[in-house]
Design an enzyme around this catalytic site. Structure first.
Site, mmCIF file in Angstrom:
data_model
loop_
_atom_site.group_PDB
_atom_site.id
_atom_site.type_symbol
_atom_site.label_atom_id
_atom_site.label_comp_id
_atom_site.label_asym_id
_atom_site.label_seq_id
_atom_site.Cartn_x
_atom_site.Cartn_y
_atom_site.Cartn_z
ATOM 1 N N GLY A 515 0.811 -1.198 0.000
ATOM 2 C CA GLY A 515 0.000 0.000 0.000
ATOM 3 C C GLY A 515 0.854 1.262 0.000
ATOM 4 N N VAL A 519 8.421 -3.032 -2.838
ATOM 5 C CA VAL A 519 9.421 -3.688 -2.005
ATOM 6 C C VAL A 519 10.421 -4.386 -2.925
ATOM 7 C CG1 VAL A 519 9.809 -5.345 -0.166
ATOM 8 C CG2 VAL A 519 7.666 -4.087 -0.254
ATOM 9 N N LYS A 533 11.970 -1.706 1.594
ATOM 10 C CA LYS A 533 10.630 -1.175 1.406
ATOM 11 C C LYS A 533 10.790 0.285 1.042
ATOM 12 C CE LYS A 533 6.512 -0.388 4.177
ATOM 13 N NZ LYS A 533 6.011 -0.480 5.543
ATOM 14 N N ASP A 634 -2.718 -5.270 12.590
ATOM 15 C CA ASP A 634 -2.941 -5.722 11.217
ATOM 16 C C ASP A 634 -2.300 -7.087 10.985
ATOM 17 O OD1 ASP A 634 -3.981 -5.637 8.704
ATOM 18 O OD2 ASP A 634 -2.401 -4.374 7.876
#
Ligand SMILES: *[C@@H]1O[C@H](CO)[C@@H](O)[C@H](O)[C@H]1NC(C)=O
Ligand SMILES: *[C@@H]1O[C@H](CO)[C@@H](O)[C@H](O)[C@H]1NC(C)=O
Ligand SMILES: *[C@@H]1O[C@H](CO)[C@@H](O)[C@H](O)[C@H]1NC(C)=O
Ligand SMILES: *[C@@H]1O[C@H](CO)[C@@H](O)[C@H](O)[C@H]1NC(C)=O
Ligand SMILES: *[C@@H]1O[C@H](CO)[C@@H](O)[C@H](O)[C@H]1NC(C)=O
Ligand SMILES: *[C@@H]1O[C@H](CO)[C@@H](O)[C@H](O)[C@H]1NC(C)=O
Ligand SMILES: *[C@@H]1O[C@H](CO)[C@@H](O)[C@H](O)[C@H]1NC(C)=O
Ligand SMILES: *[C@@H]1O[C@H](CO)[C@@H](O)[C@H](O)[C@H]1NC(C)=O
Ligand SMILES: *[C@@H]1O[C@H](CO)[C@@H](O)[C@H](O)[C@H]1NC(C)=O
Ligand SMILES: *[C@@H]1O[C@H](CO)[C@@H](O)[C@H](O)[C@H]1NC(C)=O
Length: 829
Positions: A515, A519, A533, A634
């Site tokens: 999102g 990466v 990342k 998450d």
């Protein structure tokens, strides 16, 4: 078959036994008779029963009507919703003035039909086979001459033969109002009825604000958005400018069908299933977030096929980019360029959308579509128009002014075409650049000069600094801020070395796209493999979130957490360097398509069990053992990475929050997480705690065992999601059926598999307090034989709705959220 027969005989037996003794002789009550708490009226063909009921065996008595032939007491109407009897001494009876009343033991009137009738000794109350309670003259059976009928005063249910709607001339409104709670029949927050403004729209209100809206009536249906699935009923509709009445009838084969408004605001259509002896929900609205009124704010389009759900309409941009990126949609969108009736304004047509709400609009039934367009162009605040009728259903012209509210993509329903006004240049990107060309002629020479000077200057600085670290003012400040604030001891990587490690961020090195940006895999000059990342400049993760992630992870050291090696800041761009995980993310294994890759096949039970235990250890460390108490928020299969030995490591802390020592729960306005993994209390009220992580863990466990995704789960026999399915199997004693068919059942230790399922179910229970802590989870997983608690029904969580209401509560797979995407993803594939 035999079972069914026995069951139905039994229930009839029970009913006749109980009622022969106490019920009144027939379906009619006259002025000398009354009904006490242990008596009932039964309609002529024994379809319905009128009597007192006590919700949940409480001390409150309500007069109500329920289905007589089924063993589950299903109330369809309640008389004294606000004024229950508090003991069993009350009665329902006809007053001398012809009103039907409920009075308590002291003869106080708690409820009355309140008809101002002539005093009539001849009035009787009769319960009809439709479920309608009517007052009429004893000698007059005519339908039209009822003095009063319960169908005119609906409660929470809309049953066959009953119409809802509004008569403007008499200002009689028939709508249904939800209960206040599962066991509380008093009027709740939600009302369902028909909004007559302009063209009729079926609407659920929450208090006085709209909660759900169908499309406007187009002569054929409510814009394709009221009846979504094939329902076994025939609608009966009267719609004209004076009145709107909407009812339905049901044919014999369909059996009992009922529509009711649940206390959680869901409009549920259910059918009684003779085989399983329970109500089966056929449709439940809203069925997804896009069904919620104005979910994406003004001038936007809600599209469940899209990730994210909300997008601005063509020609519009988010009012507040920051909020929008953080998925707070309520602000909506604003025009990119204000419309001002200039030459280059055009209409773009959209098919398959729900028509906008009728707030600022005009309706003219006498002009053609062409005129409709011309008229709209003339008025600078006219933003859209449409034919008001479905094709073939008559014509008319609808104009919308200013903001466009509550537009969604309808999935697979034909609908009217919406013509949206746009600036022509929005349609064709080329013409946009042409416009720029004009200005470019003037601007370019100046800009070029400045740019040249700038480049020279940069080269100069860059040469000077070449040997040392790159220093650009903003970068330096930011870096120092992080060092100062958090006292970090985190290595900073040189951008050139990072770029080199990834071969200039080449596509071949790209592992995936999260999102917040891509990466990459990289190999540092010392040979170490890393995952980088990279946060694109347009990324939505704010600096704060980024710092959050960096500072949190930098402090964490556990073999079940992905290790952060360092970070890199380059101008506006920020990068995180993680240890590389050879086997990528867990979801690529457990959800792999067995035809394509068969990676799921590789994951034998031993692996799965050790992954479950590993994740539990990682989570326990976050919750308890690390110096900070951290809620991940998450946890999901794609955030668990696997190293070369298939050890699981939890990744992605972009959404994590630290807690004080003593703090147990907190609330947030921004609910971030992933559908299917979020705990009900988090989705609905933004409350998160360690127990919401425990919930996500439970979902993950059931997914690992079954090899199926919770959100995408579908079963031919029912509408439960994976949690509901697992619980059903468990409750029926068939827990082993949940196990991934690719695992050889005979080679799995059954007790261990069942233990995992049980632990998973304990973790996804509705009430946070019922869920175990991570330390008990680990103990339960480790302990060989000790007895575990029996799990209660799981909390259901999809996009704000969960319903633990009744026996037929929904674990619907129907929410079409297919997205397993949150704000952040780090994957080393
Ligand atoms: C009321 O009904 C009862 C039982 O059916 C009957 O005995 C009685 O005569 C009726 N009274 C009147 C006033 O009709
Ligand atoms: C029904 O209720 C009344 C009033 O409470 C009571 O007198 C009567 O005994 C009850 N009848 C039965 C069969 O329980
Ligand atoms: C139903 O009653 C039981 C026992 O009286 C109580 O524990 C439970 O909370 C009640 N349920 C609801 C939803 O009120
Ligand atoms: C109703 O019945 C009462 C008593 O039975 C009687 O006094 C009265 O006149 C009757 N009223 C009418 C309108 O028939
Ligand atoms: C529902 O109907 C009642 C009258 O039956 C009316 O007073 C109320 O305003 C209606 N509610 C809505 C939201 O239309
Ligand atoms: C269901 O069962 C009831 C009573 O047992 C019966 O009257 C009804 O016809 C059955 N309905 C269907 C659809 O089989
Ligand atoms: C909805 O989203 C899907 C997937 O992104 C896209 O293909 C489709 O065009 C969108 N529909 C509309 C009306 O924008
Ligand atoms: C809209 O009108 C304003 C002045 O009224 C003008 O400056 C602007 O250029 C116009 N916009 C477009 C897109 O023509
Ligand atoms: C409909 O449009 C026509 C043509 O513009 C106009 O003459 C008429 O008054 C309009 N009717 C209404 C109800 O606005
Ligand atoms: C545009 O339409 C709106 C709503 O009918 C009206 O209030 C406004 O005066 C119109 N503007 C013009 C310029 O005609």
């Amino acid at each position: 078959m035999m079972m069914r027969l026995v069951a139905s005989i039994c229930s009839i037996f029970v009913v006749t036994f109980c009622c022969a003794a106490f019920s009144l002789s027939d379906d009619t009550l006259n002025i000398t008779e009354s009904i006490s708490f242990n008596q009932t009226l039964i309609s002529a063909k024994e379809e319905f029963k009128l009597g007192f009921f006590r919700p949940n065996n409480s001390g409150k008595f309500y007069l109500g009507i329920w289905y007589n032939r089924i063993p589950v007491q299903t109330i369809v109407w309640v008389a004294n919703r606000d004024t229950p009897l508090s003991d069993s001494f009350g009665v329902a009876k006809l007053e001398n003035d012809g009103n039907f009343i409920v009075q308590d033991g002291e003869k106080r009137v708690l409820w009355s039909t309140k008809i101002k009738g002539s005093r009539n000794n001849n009035t009787v109350a009769q319960l009809l086979d439709s479920g309608n309670l009517v007052l009429r003259d004893a000698n007059d059976q005519e339908v039209g001459s009822f003095l009063w009928q319960s169908f005119d005063h609906p409660s929470h249910a809309w049953i066959a033969g009953m119409t809802l709607g509004e008569d403007r001339r008499t200002s009689v409104t028939r709508n249904i109002t939800s209960w206040r709670g599962m066991d509380d029949p008093s009027p709740g927050e939600y009302t369902f009825g028909f909004d007559l403004e302009g063209l009729a729209q079926a609407t659920i209100w929450k208090g006085s604000s709209k909660h759900l809206r169908s499309g406007p009536w187009n002569g054929a249906d409510f814009g394709g958005s009221l009846v979504k699935s094939k329902l076994p009923f025939t609608p009966q509709i009267i719609i004209n400018s004076d009145e709107v009445y909407y009812g339905y009838s049901v044919n014999e084969e369909s059996g009992l069908v009922m529509v009711q408004l649940s206390y959680t605001g869901l409009l549920q259509t259910s059918r009684w299933d003779n085989n399983s002896n329970e109500w089966k929900i056929l449709q439940s609205l809203p069925e997804d977030d896009c069904g919620l009124y104005n979910f994406c704010g003004p001038n936007s389009l809600c599209n469940t096929s899209n990730v994210p759900l909300c997008g601005c309409l063509l020609g519009y941009e988010p009012k507040d980019r920051k909020e929008w990126d953080a998925r707070i949609w309520s602000g909506g969108c604003k025009p990119l360029i204000p419309l001002n009736c200039t030459e280059d304004e055009e209409f773009m047509n959209f098919d398959g959308l729900k028509m906008p709400d009728l707030l600022q609009y005009s309706l003219n039934m006498s002009i053609s579509l062409d005129q409709c367009r011309t008229e709209c162009l003339k008025n600078c605040s006219c933003t859209a128009y449409a034919d008001s009728g479905a094709s073939g259903a008559g014509h008319g012209c609808l104009h919308w002014y200013e903001e466009i509210i509550d537009v969604r993509k309808l999935n697979g329903f034909p609908s009217q075409i919406l013509y949206l006004r746009v600036i022509a240049s929005d349609l064709v990107p080329e013409s946009h650049s042409k416009k720029e060309d004009k200005t470019a002629k003037i601007v370019f020479p100046i800009a070029a000069t400045i740019l040249l000077l700038f480049l020279v200057a940069i080269c100069f600085i860059w040469k000077k600094k070449k040997s040392g670290e790159r220093v650009i003012l903003g970068q330096q400040v930011e870096r120092e801020a992080i060092r100062d604030e958090e006292n970090l001891d985190l290595p900073f990587f040189n951008f050139d070395s990072v770029s080199e490690a990834t071969q200039g961020f080449s596509d071949r090195n790209k592992l995936g796209e999260g999102g917040f940006g891509p990466v990459y895999k990289g190999v540092l000059s010392n040979g170490q493999e890393v995952a980088i990342k990279r946060q694109s400049e347009t990324s939505s993760q704010g600096l704060n979130e980024w710092k959050n992630e960096v500072t949190l992870i930098a402090k964490l050291q556990h073999r079940n957490l992905v290790r952060l090696l360092g970070c890199c800041i380059h101008g506006q761009e920020r990068m995180l360097i993680y240890e590389y995980m050879h086997n990528g993310s867990l979801d690529s294994y457990i959800f792999s398509d067995s035809k394509r890759q068969d990676k799921r096949h590789l994951l034998v039970w031993e692996n799965r069990f050790s992954i479950i235990v590993g994740i539990a250890r990682g989570l326990l460390y976050l919750h308890r053992d690390s110096r900070l108490r951290i809620i991940h928020r998450d946890l999901k299969a794609s955030n668990v990475l696997l190293d070369i030995e298939m050890n699981p490591k939890i990744s992605d802390f972009g959404t994590a929050r630290t807690f004080g020592e003593k703090q147990l729960t907190t609330e947030t306005r921004r609910v971030v997480g992933t559908y299917g993994y979020m705990a009900p209390e988090y989705v609905s009220r933004g409350i998160f705690s360690m127990k919401s992580d425990v919930f996500s863990f439970g979902v993950l466990v059931l997914e690992i065992v079954s090899g199926k995704r919770n959100v995408k789960f579908q079963h031919p026999d029912h509408e439960y999601n994976l949690l509901g399915h697992a619980w059903k199997l468990w409750a029926e004693g068939n827990g082993m059926e949940l196990i991934d068919p690719l695992l050889k059942k005979d080679s799995c230790p059954i007790s261990q598999v069942l233990r995992c399922i049980q632990v998973g179910l304990l973790c996804v229970q509705q009430r946070p307090d019922d869920r175990p802590t991570m330390s008990s989870v680990l103990m339960m997983l480790d302990s060989g034989t000790s007895l575990l608690p029996e799990p209660k029904r799981p909390g259901f969580s999809t996009q704000g709705y969960y319903d633990s209401e009744t026996d037929h509560s929904i674990f619907s797979g129907g929410y079409s959220s297919t997205n397993d995407v949150t704000n952040t993803i780090v994957q080393g594939r």
